[in-house]
Scaffold this motif. Structure first.
Motif, mmCIF file in Angstrom:
data_model
loop_
_atom_site.group_PDB
_atom_site.id
_atom_site.type_symbol
_atom_site.label_atom_id
_atom_site.label_comp_id
_atom_site.label_asym_id
_atom_site.label_seq_id
_atom_site.Cartn_x
_atom_site.Cartn_y
_atom_site.Cartn_z
ATOM 1 N N LEU A 46 24.812 5.297 5.166
ATOM 2 C CA LEU A 46 24.677 6.729 4.884
ATOM 3 C C LEU A 46 23.858 6.963 3.622
ATOM 4 O O LEU A 46 22.885 7.738 3.611
ATOM 5 N N ILE A 47 24.247 6.288 2.553
ATOM 6 C CA ILE A 47 23.584 6.524 1.262
ATOM 7 C C ILE A 47 22.128 6.034 1.315
ATOM 8 O O ILE A 47 21.240 6.652 0.733
ATOM 9 N N SER A 48 21.883 4.921 2.036
ATOM 10 C CA SER A 48 20.500 4.436 2.152
ATOM 11 C C SER A 48 19.628 5.480 2.813
ATOM 12 O O SER A 48 18.506 5.739 2.358
ATOM 13 N N ALA A 49 20.136 6.085 3.880
ATOM 14 C CA ALA A 49 19.342 7.082 4.593
ATOM 15 C C ALA A 49 19.086 8.286 3.700
ATOM 16 O O ALA A 49 17.964 8.804 3.626
ATOM 17 N N ILE A 102 26.942 24.588 -3.291
ATOM 18 C CA ILE A 102 27.117 23.140 -3.059
ATOM 19 C C ILE A 102 27.549 22.457 -4.342
ATOM 20 O O ILE A 102 28.409 21.564 -4.333
ATOM 21 N N VAL A 103 26.955 22.868 -5.468
ATOM 22 C CA VAL A 103 27.387 22.291 -6.747
ATOM 23 C C VAL A 103 28.880 22.510 -6.930
ATOM 24 O O VAL A 103 29.606 21.592 -7.326
ATOM 25 N N THR A 104 29.337 23.694 -6.590
ATOM 26 C CA THR A 104 30.759 23.972 -6.790
ATOM 27 C C THR A 104 31.611 23.031 -5.931
ATOM 28 O O THR A 104 32.588 22.463 -6.418
ATOM 29 N N VAL A 105 31.217 22.872 -4.677
ATOM 30 C CA VAL A 105 31.984 21.959 -3.822
ATOM 31 C C VAL A 105 31.995 20.563 -4.435
ATOM 32 O O VAL A 105 33.046 19.925 -4.565
ATOM 33 N N LEU A 111 22.125 17.043 1.564
ATOM 34 C CA LEU A 111 23.386 17.437 0.942
ATOM 35 C C LEU A 111 24.446 17.864 1.946
ATOM 36 O O LEU A 111 25.621 17.551 1.775
ATOM 37 N N VAL A 112 24.017 18.562 3.006
ATOM 38 C CA VAL A 112 25.023 19.130 3.900
ATOM 39 C C VAL A 112 25.918 18.052 4.536
ATOM 40 O O VAL A 112 27.142 18.213 4.559
ATOM 41 N N PRO A 113 25.352 16.930 5.049
ATOM 42 C CA PRO A 113 26.266 15.926 5.617
ATOM 43 C C PRO A 113 27.305 15.460 4.604
ATOM 44 O O PRO A 113 28.475 15.282 4.948
ATOM 45 N N LEU A 114 26.868 15.303 3.362
ATOM 46 C CA LEU A 114 27.817 14.838 2.347
ATOM 47 C C LEU A 114 28.902 15.885 2.106
ATOM 48 O O LEU A 114 30.089 15.540 1.963
ATOM 49 N N VAL A 115 28.486 17.163 2.084
ATOM 50 C CA VAL A 115 29.480 18.219 1.891
ATOM 51 C C VAL A 115 30.475 18.208 3.040
ATOM 52 O O VAL A 115 31.693 18.277 2.844
ATOM 53 N N THR A 136 30.288 9.068 -1.793
ATOM 54 C CA THR A 136 29.704 10.295 -1.239
ATOM 55 C C THR A 136 29.615 11.391 -2.295
ATOM 56 O O THR A 136 28.601 12.084 -2.395
ATOM 57 N N ILE A 137 30.662 11.525 -3.100
ATOM 58 C CA ILE A 137 30.675 12.637 -4.056
ATOM 59 C C ILE A 137 29.627 12.419 -5.149
ATOM 60 O O ILE A 137 28.844 13.308 -5.478
ATOM 61 N N THR A 138 29.603 11.215 -5.710
ATOM 62 C CA THR A 138 28.651 10.982 -6.801
ATOM 63 C C THR A 138 27.223 11.029 -6.301
ATOM 64 O O THR A 138 26.337 11.484 -7.019
ATOM 65 N N ALA A 139 27.013 10.575 -5.067
ATOM 66 C CA ALA A 139 25.673 10.700 -4.504
ATOM 67 C C ALA A 139 25.269 12.166 -4.504
ATOM 68 O O ALA A 139 24.151 12.525 -4.885
ATOM 69 N N MET A 140 26.209 13.018 -4.119
ATOM 70 C CA MET A 140 25.952 14.443 -4.129
ATOM 71 C C MET A 140 25.639 14.934 -5.537
ATOM 72 O O MET A 140 24.679 15.670 -5.758
ATOM 73 N N LEU A 141 26.455 14.517 -6.491
ATOM 74 C CA LEU A 141 26.243 14.974 -7.866
ATOM 75 C C LEU A 141 24.845 14.603 -8.352
ATOM 76 O O LEU A 141 24.127 15.424 -8.922
#
Lengths: 511, 542
Positions: free
Chosen positions: B108-111, B404-407, B504-508, B367-372
């Motif tokens: 996931l993160i690689s993609a 998204i930042v808030t989530v 971002l959306v898949p991670l959310v 997943t969360i830190t990748a988002m951050l």
């Protein structure tokens, strides 16, 4: 007074010599090649073409056939115990012939020869002479023979180092090499004379049995060992006999530097192993001298000093050749680790390490030459931005340097793995040595990475667009060396088996 | 299947090698296809994975491969060494509950990292070759079951990472890159010695030879009594455990070996930060669960206390450091340190709840830190600064981004209903129920408070209120009478564009879904973790 031998005795001596000659064919062949090259040089005088180098290449390649034929011959002593033929010697014969071939190949790539010297004249003949000398070093079983072969190697090396006659750095290097070489071989001969005094023998195997049968004065033996070590230490470039190395490596023509740092060093190790494994007693507490150190402890000290000194001093180098010179001092330390273990596995590890060192060091110097051809410089600063201009050279050099650090998946990693494995088979006895080894290899990462750092992370100050492509053939050779370094890092079995084959010495049963 | 998922990116890298460097789009698409194919394979593995098989080690009398799945085992190198027997290295891959979630995470993160790399313009070819090498090495680490193979993959990550930070990084990249390299190499060279020591101490029950197989090493019955790391050599076993632990702890990174991480993150380009935080840090704790603890269970049992204390230090120290940061990315980096502390604490608890929590936290943190980091990258692309006090009131101008930042921020601080909450709760349940870590857990709870503090404070400063006078953007009144935000020299869409949303959306979705219904992950890991806890518990207590 000596009595003159009778006719029958002379007949038997001649018969024995005739018998020995059969086992001496590669050396004879190479000597003929040496003479042929001088003749070819006379014929082709004044013409700048590749005739000489191609002849050398083909000639050296031809010798592989004769060495291959020796593999089926029984191991034994030749020429009244002066010389031996065993697997160990055959391993090094291959090693030296291949390094001669590589030395010729990288000489052909070096454009500095075209501007510095008018004719290649005796250069290639001397390379072949050095191959002969090194082969004889690896096969000598007698102190006289050891001395003669070592001098043969040293004298050819002096001339090769100073081959750029008009270049003061080159001449300075040759002179330094000569002075250090003279002093250290003098010390070595003094050590030999002490040993002869103790045993009245010059043959290594006889020395060993004489020492263990009749006992000896430990102070004299340790003194003799120290003196002999000075000679060998000079050849392998280990601390504290290393002082010549940085200047000589920097000043000498780069192909000669590569040749010296790989082949001549390996010859020193071959000799060191044969001499200390066979001649000097070791093992039991009986052989420890009064101050409680034996020669293994001496080697341990030298090894530690080399690893630490070589790797630490290299941190401050600004010239790539000089940096590689210090790295070669450090590598002498790593190779000694394998010898210290004193068993079959340790010998195998040492030989495998030498093979890996052969590939990565020749490779590194080859790229350094190709870069110097284009930039005219070996300074770290001038490597800035080269990664973009010479992508293949940059990638290849990075692989060689990573291999020198000892990171997988390169051959250098396998060398280190085997050496450390050999140390750890002795349990915790040599664990601390392995610790020093890996700590210093972390240090070495920093200075090796300075080169990729300059090549890739920094931009070149000048933006001139110059053709930096080294040409098709050099690219192929470079890519091949890089591929082999990676390939043997993953599939090292054939070479490890070859090293295993080479770890059999005549007259010695390693545990 | 496992070989394919490991080597797909390298194959893509070789294809890219043949593409001329001017064809940037082709290079990107090849990489993306490889990453997507990896993702498909990961999904296939996930669907075919049988969660009832525990893995970890081979049961006595059972198959010597243990209950690993998708096993690939081929002899790789077999050397005769004379008196020492032989040196046998195997190409041995397999999956169990500990690694299966990590495989999915890595794919996931690689993609997402490839998508995030779309904006890289400098030396695209070299970038993607190194990126693919890194992706292969990471995946290899998670599926290797032969210590030698694991080590090769482990070290293979270093060089690409060095160049990725060093060439495509920020102004201080040289320092950050070499610091990362030296730190991790320092940890891993000692691992090399332990690896050799283990090799000479362990016998493969089937062949009778020494072996690098982690499956055999995880069974204490396979150790030679008097070997250097055999059960009689108590001192060396403690030292080996400590050395391995430090090697992995550097990667986690655990206080006091953490200082490379903020530097690396601040200098690294966004996709590399994402990879670093999303996958690489997990390798540290994964290594502990796969190698460090099961190979030395009695030492683990004796040092749970110490690990727990370091975990607590990580949690609280990381939170305090994050509180003090002005640079948003540095704050996220320190929050990463803090959150990896929960993993350590959960591991230190040594019981199923704690370990499951730790493993789940590893996935969620990925997943969360990748988002951050992606979100930090979004704002940095636009404003060319990450100083928190250069922003203000962004919520009204970039609503989607703010949402998204808030989530992400709330997931990171552990709000119930989001995935971070469940893993942190499990970690604390485990830590409180273990006598060893009970008091440590009490202190660590403070970390949640500080975590909430720095996250909420930064959220408030950046998104709420009004534009600050020295802000990194201007406000213009548009034709429609509303105020619009204007970033200096930013041509693209002000709010998130399609590519950014795709990342971002898949991670959310994952974060919210796994916060409400964690069973897809928990179900896969439970039996393996239970087995691991059993292996780790000394016979006397069992």
């Amino acid at each position: 007074m000596f009595e003159l031998p009778s006719g029958a005795e002379i007949q038997s001596i001649i018969a024995s010599l005739k018998l020995s000659v059969e086992f001496f064919i590669p050396e004879i062949y190479l000597s003929l090649l040496f003479m042929l090259l001088i003749v070819v040089d006379l014929v082709a005088k004044g013409k700048k073409n590749n005739l000489l180098s191609i002849t050398t290449l083909l000639g050296l390649a031809g010798s592989i056939y004769f060495i291959f034929r020796q593999q089926t011959m029984p191991a034994g002593e030749l020429f009244f115990g002066m010389y031996v033929l065993d697997e160990f010697a055959i391993f090094f014969k291959y090693f030296f012939v291949l390094s001669g071939i590589l030395a010729v190949i990288i000489t052909m790539a070096d454009e500095q020869f075209e501007s510095e010297v008018k004719s290649m004249g005796e250069y290639y003949a001397l390379v072949v002479a050095m191959v002969i000398g090194m082969i004889m070093m690896a096969s000598s079983a007698d102190m006289m023979m050891i001395f003669l072969s070592m001098e043969l190697v040293s004298f050819t090396a002096f001339i090769l180092t100073g081959y750029f006659k008009r270049n003061p750095r080159s001449s300075e290097a040759a002179l330094k090499y000569l002075v250090y070489g003279g002093v250290s071989s003098g010390l070595m001969v003094y050590g030999f004379s002490l040993i002869y005094g103790l045993t009245a023998e010059t043959n290594l195997i006889n020395i060993s049995s004489a020492l263990s049968q009749h006992g000896y004065d430990p102070v004299v033996l340790i003194l003799a060992t120290l003196l002999v070590l000075a000679g060998f230490g000079y050849k392998i470039g280990a601390v504290p006999f290393h002082f010549w190395a940085p200047d000589v490596y920097e000043g000498a023509p780069t192909p000669v530097t590569a040749y010296l740092s790989v082949a001549s060093k390996a010859a020193g190790f071959a000799l060191l192993m044969r001499f200390f494994y066979i001649a000097v007693p070791h093992g039991g507490p009986v052989y420890e001298d009064i101050i409680g150190i034996n020669w293994v402890s001496l080697l341990i000290l030298i090894s530690i000093a080399s690893m630490i000194y070589g790797n630490v001093v290299a941190l401050w180098q600004k010239n790539v050749k000089r940096l590689l010179a210090y790295s070669s001092i450090a590598h002498a330390g790593y190779i000694l680790l394998g010898i210290i273990v004193m068993d079959a596995f340790g010998t195998q590890a040492t030989l495998l390490y030498l093979l890996s060192y052969f590939l990565m060091n020749f490779g590194a110097f080859y790229v350094v030459i190709l870069i110097a051809n284009k930039t005219g410089s070996e300074n770290l600063e001038d490597y800035r931005g080269l990664g973009k201009k010479m992508p293949l050279a940059g990638a290849a050099l990075t692989v060689f340097l990573i291999s020198l650090v000892g990171l997988p998946p390169t051959f250098g990693f396998i060398g280190k793995l085997m050496i450390f494995s050999a140390l750890l088979t002795k349990g915790s006895l040599y664990l601390w040595l392995a610790l020093i080894g890996i700590m210093t290899s972390v240090i070495s990462l920093y200075y090796y990475m300075l080169i990729p750092l300059n090549m890739y992370l920094r931009e070149s100050p000048s933006s001139e667009q110059k053709n930096m492509n080294p040409g098709l053939l050099p690219n192929i050779i470079m890519a091949a060396l890089m591929f082999l370094t990676l390939y043997f890092g993953l599939f090292f079995q054939p070479l490890a088996d070859f090293a295993k084959y080479g770890s059999t010495l005549f007259g010695l049963k390693l545990p | 299947m496992l070989s394919l998922i490991v080597f797909l990116p390298i194959i893509a890298g070789l294809i890219i090698l043949a593409v001329p460097s001017s064809q940037k789009q082709i290079i990107r698409i090849v990489s993306l296809l490889a990453a997507l194919a990896q993702g498909v394979l990961a999904v296939l593995i996930w669907r075919a994975y049988d969660p009832s098989l525990p893995g970890i080690t081979a049961a006595p009398g059972g198959s010597p491969l243990g209950s690993f799945q998708f096993v690939e085992k081929v002899p790789w190198i077999g050397l005769k060494l004379g008196a020492m027997g032989s040196l046998n290295i195997e190409y041995f891959l397999g999956v169990d509950g500990i690694s299966v979630t990590m495989i999915i995470l890595t794919a996931l993160i690689s993609a997402i990292g490839v998508l995030s790399s779309w904006t890289i313009q400098k030396q695209v070819k070299g970038y993607f070759i190194l990126y693919n090498l890194l992706a292969s090495a990471m995946m290899g680490c998670f599926v290797a079951l032969d210590f030698f193979l694991f080590y090769v993959f482990w070290e293979l990550m270093l060089l690409p990472m060095y160049f990725l930070i060093g060439i495509w990084g920020g102004p201080n990249r040289e320092y950050a890159a070499i610091k990362f390299f030296l730190y991790t190499l320092f940890g891993s060279v000692f691992m090399l010695l332990v690896m050799i020591g283990l090799y000479f101490s362990v016998i493969d029950p089937v062949t009778g030879n020494h072996t690098f197989s982690l499956v055999a090493m995880a069974n204490q019955a396979n150790y030679l009594q008097d070997a250097i790391l055999g059960p009689h050599n108590v001192m060396w076993r403690y030292i080996a455990f400590a050395v391995l632990f430090v090697g992995f702890a550097i990667k986690v990174p655990m206080f006091p070996f953490h200082t490379w991480l903020p530097d690396a993150h601040v200098e690294a380009p966004t996709p590399i930060s994402v990879i670093l935080a999303g996958v690489l840090l997990k390798l540290g704790t994964y290594g502990m669960m796969r190698i460090n603890f099961p190979l030395f269970p009695e030492v683990f049992h004796a040092s749970m206390y110490v690990i727990g204390i370091f975990g607590a230090i990580n949690i609280i120290y990381g939170a305090f450091c994050a509180l003090a940061q002005q640079d948003l990315k540095k704050m996220v980096a320190y929050s990463s340190i803090s959150h990896m502390g929960y993993v350590l604490l959960g591991l230190a608890a040594g019981n199923s709840e704690g370990m499951i929590g730790a493993l789940y936290q590893m996935f969620n943190h990925g997943t969360i830190t990748a988002m951050l980091f992606l979100l930090v990258g979004v704002i940095y692309d636009r404003a060319h600064t990450r100083q928190i006090d250069k922003f203000g009131g962004l919520a009204s101008y970039m609503p989607v981004y703010a949402a998204i930042v808030t989530v992400a921020w709330f997931a990171s601080l552990g709000l119930p209903g989001l995935s971070g909450f469940i893993s942190e709760a499990l970690v604390f349940v485990g830590a409180f129920s273990s006598i060893t870590t009970r008091y440590i857990a009490m202190v660590s709870v403070l970390g949640i408070v500080f975590g909430a503090a720095y996250l909420l404070w930064s959220l408030q400063r950046m998104f709420l209120g009004k534009r600050k006078p020295d802000a990194a953007y201007d406000l213009e009144v548009g034709a429609d009478g509303h105020e619009h935000i204007h970033f200096h020299d930013w041509k693209g869409k002000i709010d998130l564009d399609g590519r950014e949303l795709t990342m971002l959306v898949p991670l959310v979705v994952i974060t919210i879904f796994l916060g409400i219904y964690p069973m897809p992950v928990l179900g896969m890991i439970t039996s393996s973790v239970n087995k691991l806890v059993e292996v780790l518990t000394p016979l006397a207590i069992r």
